[in-house]
Design a protein around this motif. Structure first.
Motif, PDB file in Angstrom:
ATOM      1  N   LEU A   1     -48.555 -33.871 -69.943  1.00  0.00           N
ATOM      2  CA  LEU A   1     -47.834 -34.986 -69.317  1.00  0.00           C
ATOM      3  C   LEU A   1     -46.333 -34.952 -69.565  1.00  0.00           C
ATOM      4  N   SER A   2     -45.836 -33.831 -70.008  1.00  0.00           N
ATOM      5  CA  SER A   2     -44.415 -33.712 -70.320  1.00  0.00           C
ATOM      6  C   SER A   2     -43.547 -34.045 -69.103  1.00  0.00           C
ATOM      7  N   ASN A   3     -42.651 -35.031 -69.290  1.00  0.00           N
ATOM      8  CA  ASN A   3     -41.667 -35.442 -68.282  1.00  0.00           C
ATOM      9  C   ASN A   3     -42.259 -36.072 -67.022  1.00  0.00           C
ATOM     10  N   VAL A   4     -43.521 -36.484 -67.075  1.00  0.00           N
ATOM     11  CA  VAL A   4     -44.096 -37.242 -65.955  1.00  0.00           C
ATOM     12  C   VAL A   4     -43.660 -38.705 -66.103  1.00  0.00           C
ATOM     13  N   ASN A   5     -43.038 -39.262 -65.072  1.00  0.00           N
ATOM     14  CA  ASN A   5     -42.629 -40.666 -65.100  1.00  0.00           C
ATOM     15  C   ASN A   5     -43.803 -41.531 -64.628  1.00  0.00           C
ATOM     16  N   ALA A   6     -44.428 -42.213 -65.563  1.00  0.00           N
ATOM     17  CA  ALA A   6     -45.699 -42.877 -65.266  1.00  0.00           C
ATOM     18  C   ALA A   6     -45.738 -44.305 -65.801  1.00  0.00           C
ATOM     19  N   LEU A   7     -46.650 -45.081 -65.231  1.00  0.00           N
ATOM     20  CA  LEU A   7     -46.973 -46.415 -65.723  1.00  0.00           C
ATOM     21  C   LEU A   7     -48.370 -46.352 -66.342  1.00  0.00           C
ATOM     22  N   VAL A   8     -48.476 -46.714 -67.623  1.00  0.00           N
ATOM     23  CA  VAL A   8     -49.774 -46.723 -68.312  1.00  0.00           C
ATOM     24  C   VAL A   8     -49.957 -48.083 -68.975  1.00  0.00           C
ATOM     25  N   ILE A   9     -51.104 -48.690 -68.746  1.00  0.00           N
ATOM     26  CA  ILE A   9     -51.434 -49.953 -69.404  1.00  0.00           C
ATOM     27  C   ILE A   9     -52.640 -49.747 -70.304  1.00  0.00           C
ATOM     28  N   LEU A  10     -52.469 -50.019 -71.578  1.00  0.00           N
ATOM     29  CA  LEU A  10     -53.546 -49.933 -72.560  1.00  0.00           C
ATOM     30  C   LEU A  10     -53.983 -51.359 -72.865  1.00  0.00           C
ATOM     31  N   ASP A  11     -55.103 -51.746 -72.303  1.00  0.00           N
ATOM     32  CA  ASP A  11     -55.576 -53.126 -72.393  1.00  0.00           C
ATOM     33  C   ASP A  11     -56.500 -53.323 -73.595  1.00  0.00           C
ATOM     34  N   ASP A  12     -56.308 -54.408 -74.319  1.00  0.00           N
ATOM     35  CA  ASP A  12     -57.153 -54.808 -75.447  1.00  0.00           C
ATOM     36  C   ASP A  12     -57.217 -53.725 -76.530  1.00  0.00           C
ATOM     37  N   VAL A  13     -56.063 -53.430 -77.084  1.00  0.00           N
ATOM     38  CA  VAL A  13     -55.964 -52.482 -78.204  1.00  0.00           C
ATOM     39  C   VAL A  13     -56.048 -53.276 -79.505  1.00  0.00           C
ATOM     40  N   ASP A  14     -56.937 -52.876 -80.408  1.00  0.00           N
ATOM     41  CA  ASP A  14     -57.082 -53.671 -81.639  1.00  0.00           C
ATOM     42  C   ASP A  14     -57.119 -52.819 -82.904  1.00  0.00           C
ATOM     43  N   ASP A  15     -56.677 -51.559 -82.799  1.00  0.00           N
ATOM     44  CA  ASP A  15     -56.751 -50.672 -83.958  1.00  0.00           C
ATOM     45  C   ASP A  15     -55.582 -49.685 -83.881  1.00  0.00           C
ATOM     46  N   ASN A  16     -54.951 -49.432 -85.013  1.00  0.00           N
ATOM     47  CA  ASN A  16     -53.851 -48.463 -85.034  1.00  0.00           C
ATOM     48  C   ASN A  16     -54.300 -47.062 -84.633  1.00  0.00           C
ATOM     49  N   ARG A  17     -55.597 -46.781 -84.823  1.00  0.00           N
ATOM     50  CA  ARG A  17     -56.109 -45.472 -84.392  1.00  0.00           C
ATOM     51  C   ARG A  17     -56.023 -45.318 -82.877  1.00  0.00           C
ATOM     52  N   HIS A  18     -56.160 -46.431 -82.134  1.00  0.00           N
ATOM     53  CA  HIS A  18     -56.015 -46.368 -80.681  1.00  0.00           C
ATOM     54  C   HIS A  18     -54.585 -45.980 -80.313  1.00  0.00           C
ATOM     55  N   LEU A  19     -53.616 -46.577 -81.004  1.00  0.00           N
ATOM     56  CA  LEU A  19     -52.214 -46.240 -80.752  1.00  0.00           C
ATOM     57  C   LEU A  19     -51.942 -44.786 -81.092  1.00  0.00           C
ATOM     58  N   ASP A  20     -52.491 -44.337 -82.213  1.00  0.00           N
ATOM     59  CA  ASP A  20     -52.264 -42.962 -82.654  1.00  0.00           C
ATOM     60  C   ASP A  20     -52.831 -41.956 -81.651  1.00  0.00           C
ATOM     61  N   ALA A  21     -54.001 -42.263 -81.084  1.00  0.00           N
ATOM     62  CA  ALA A  21     -54.662 -41.325 -80.172  1.00  0.00           C
ATOM     63  C   ALA A  21     -54.142 -41.406 -78.749  1.00  0.00           C
ATOM     64  N   LEU A  22     -53.618 -42.574 -78.354  1.00  0.00           N
ATOM     65  CA  LEU A  22     -53.253 -42.776 -76.952  1.00  0.00           C
ATOM     66  C   LEU A  22     -51.753 -42.988 -76.744  1.00  0.00           C
ATOM     67  N   TYR A  23     -51.176 -43.940 -77.471  1.00  0.00           N
ATOM     68  CA  TYR A  23     -49.779 -44.289 -77.206  1.00  0.00           C
ATOM     69  C   TYR A  23     -48.800 -43.265 -77.760  1.00  0.00           C
ATOM     70  N   LYS A  24     -49.001 -42.807 -78.988  1.00  0.00           N
ATOM     71  CA  LYS A  24     -48.015 -41.908 -79.604  1.00  0.00           C
ATOM     72  C   LYS A  24     -47.822 -40.605 -78.836  1.00  0.00           C
ATOM     73  N   PRO A  25     -48.899 -39.923 -78.381  1.00  0.00           N
ATOM     74  CA  PRO A  25     -48.642 -38.719 -77.570  1.00  0.00           C
ATOM     75  C   PRO A  25     -47.965 -39.028 -76.240  1.00  0.00           C
ATOM     76  N   LEU A  26     -48.216 -40.199 -75.665  1.00  0.00           N
ATOM     77  CA  LEU A  26     -47.518 -40.590 -74.436  1.00  0.00           C
ATOM     78  C   LEU A  26     -46.045 -40.838 -74.718  1.00  0.00           C
ATOM     79  N   GLN A  27     -45.796 -41.466 -75.854  1.00  0.00           N
ATOM     80  CA  GLN A  27     -44.424 -41.795 -76.255  1.00  0.00           C
ATOM     81  C   GLN A  27     -43.578 -40.529 -76.395  1.00  0.00           C
ATOM     82  N   SER A  28     -44.207 -39.469 -76.863  1.00  0.00           N
ATOM     83  CA  SER A  28     -43.459 -38.223 -77.101  1.00  0.00           C
ATOM     84  C   SER A  28     -43.388 -37.316 -75.884  1.00  0.00           C
TER      85      SER A  28
END
Length: 596
Positions: free
Chosen positions: A208-235
């Motif tokens: 997903l490098s340099n793809v300009n995208a909209l992503v919605i992560l609904d009902d996240v309740d654990d830091n492991r979800h952020l680590d697995a989903l949001y952090k790689p998107l962030q980078s």
């Protein structure tokens, strides 16, 4: 009618025809192809049209003029049809609710403006925003509304609905499934191979490098979800990308370091009244005799849209003031926890509606609506009727899944309602198990197998020793054990894992080869474990279910009409169907098949 430009520019034309209407103007509208395709035609009362050139109305809205009420089911269908007409030709998320989204426009507009302002100020890096609020406050519906408005401005978009539930039910496999969906949706690919969560993070960062995208992560309740989903998107995502996270836990959002956090609070008093009155009375004002008690009930719902809809639907068509007073007393006593507020609607269901709702909460969320109807029909003799009743009571909704070639309508239950149903099972019924944790908890009770109605387990995970011990199960002749009330059995397969040799005899394959399930109605068993269905699963009330790589030589007794209800694949023989029975028509071929 004199201004053709307005008709041509309209996205939808809602034609409500009364009994005194002259059909000349309507006829001229239908003769114009560009305009007629946008018309939702409704007959209000008993409108007699004798002109065959005018299509029959989509809806006939019979009105009780004494009480001035419309039929709730028909009105809801009309609202849905108008929404679908407005959305035609657009690939967007279907809102969780299309029924009276009171207050949604104002709240989503404010948040959208803030987000757009922040996005314009800087396009150098991905932006993240958070929606935080208690369950039932409308976070998911707001996120869907925002998604629908802005998704077309990005190269790709993805909405992960109920992330917590996806991961909770499937563990690490659930996170892997979400990772796959993100890549497939943003890159428009049919399939992506991801071995595990760590590998998924690497794939997200790389693909997903340099793809300009909209992503919605609904009902996240654990830091492991952020680590697995949001952090790689962030980078990896491009600088014009946007991620929106919804959660009940502010600390989760703060750890993501979002640009801004929006607190989603309950509706104000006026908006609460609007939402409640429409669900309770199908009009914007209550009867005079119920006005005072209505306001007290509304106050007890604390401005939560979900509670207002469910409680309003619970009281719909009830004119007995004493019942309203009792309902208010109940809500006043239990209003501190939404579980108890929602429970009032569950308690009013009849016995089989309750069982159907609990089956849906445990086994049928996100399933094909036609499959859910067939399963409920097999278990209770009614499928479509129960789904319709539960939908009218706002206990479930449906949504359109457009991710595959075929458009499929699936079952959706708000996470708070799902939690309520499962909590009732854990604390009171103890007769269904939908994952490894509940199976271990419930099946360790030696009394549980005798009352077990539904079970969903993994094929490689051993059941508790107590569940496989013949002494804990009811006995048939010759020492054969049985699960006398089991109606639903789902065995999921993880091909990458298998049980150890010593544990294998406690796995479902071994257990159900030796346990009789005479009442079984729906079986889904993934992974092709059998050449023929074990005797323990051959119920006279079950057809068959198997995976797709090889046929079953022998299945079970059953009628052809029952077996055809859900589709079949590579079935060689069905005991109990003679030459006089009708042939089984080929229906749908699925990745796995189901019979009732």
């Amino acid at each position: 009618m004199s201004d053709r430009t307005r008709l041509e520019n309209a996205k939808v034309i809602l034609c409500i025809i009364s009994r005194t209407f002259s059909n000349g103007d309507l006829k001229s509208m239908f003769s114009d192809g560009d305009i007629s395709s946008k018309i939702v035609h409704i007959s209000y009362g008993s409108y007699p049209s004798t002109d065959e050139s005018i299509p029959k109305p989509l809806f006939k809205m019979e009105v009780d003029f004494e009480s001035n009420e419309l039929d709730k089911g028909e009105f809801r269908k009309m609202v849905y049809t108008v929404v679908q007409t407005l959305k035609r030709h657009k690939e967007i998320m279907e809102p969780a609710e299309v029924d009276f989204p009171v207050g949604l426009a104002e709240r989503s507009c404010d948040i959208e403006i803030d987000i757009q302002d922040c996005m314009r100020m800087s396009g150098k890096s991905l932006r993240c925003f958070g929606l935080v609020g208690m369950g039932g406050a409308g976070k998911t519906t707001l996120a869907m509304s925002i998604y629908n408005k802005i998704h077309s401005k990005f190269e790709g978009s993805f909405f992960s609905v109920n992330t917590r539930a996806e991961v909770q039910d499937k563990g690490s496999l659930g996170l892997v499934a979400v990772q796959k969906k993100i890549v497939m949706n943003l890159l428009k690919k049919e399939d992506v191979k991801i071995n595990d969560v760590a590998h998924g993070k690497a794939v997200l960062a790389d693909k997903l490098s340099n793809v300009n995208a909209l992503v919605i992560l609904d009902d996240v309740d654990d830091n492991r979800h952020l680590d697995a989903l949001y952090k790689p998107l962030q980078s990896s995502l491009g600088p014009k990308s946007l991620v929106i996270i919804t959660t009940r836990d502010r600390k989760i959002l703060e750890s993501a370091k979002p640009t801004k956090i929006f607190d989603i609070e309950g509706l104000d008093k006026e908006m609460s009244k609007w939402l409640f009155y429409w669900h309770a009375f199908m009009r914007p004002k209550p009867p005079v005799e119920l006005e005072e008690v209505s306001e007290r009930v509304i106050e007890a719902c604390n401005g939560l849209p979900l509670a207002l809809k469910v409680v309003g639907s619970h009281l719909y068509n009830v004119s007995d003031k004493s019942y309203w007073e009792e309902s208010f007393t109940y809500l006043q006593k239990h209003k501190t926890e939404i579980f108890d507020v929602l429970r009032i609607s569950f308690d009013r269901l009849d016995s089989e509606e309750k069982e159907a709702f609990l089956d849906i909460c445990c086994f049928l969320i996100d399933e094909n609506e036609d499959l859910a109807c067939a399963v409920l029909n097999a278990c209770y003799g009614m499928g479509r009727t129960y789904l319709h009743e539960l939908q009218n009571k706002c206990l479930l909704t449906t949504y359109v899944d457009k991710r595959k070639k075929d458009v499929i309508r699936r079952i959706r239950v708000h996470d708070q309602l799902r939690h309520m149903g499962r909590r009732i099972i854990r604390e009171e019924r103890r007769d269904r198990a939908w994952d490894e944790e509940t199976a271990n908890d419930i099946l360790q009770d030696e009394r549980a197998p005798a009352s077990l109605r539904g079970l969903s387990v993994w094929s490689h995970i051993p059941l508790p020793v107590e569940a496989s011990h013949s002494g804990s199960l009811p006995q048939l002749s010759h020492g054969v054990t049985c699960l006398p009330r089991l109606r639903i059995l789902v065995v999921k397969d993880n091909m990458s894992k298998s049980a150890s040799t010593e544990q294998r005899r406690f796995c479902p394959h071994y257990i159900f080869n030796n346990v009789r399930c005479a009442e079984l109605r729906w079986l889904r068993w993934e992974g092709d474990p059998f050449q023929e269905l074990p005797r323990g699963l051959r119920s006279t009330k079950l057809g068959s279910c198997g995976a797709t790589s090889k046929p079953y030589k022998r299945t079970a007794h059953g009628k052809a009409t029952e077996i055809a209800a859900l589709g079949y694949e590579r079935l060689q023989r069905v005991d109990g169907i003679g030459h006089d029975e009708p042939q089984i028509p080929p229906i749908g071929i699925r990745a796995s098949c189901h019979f009732i």
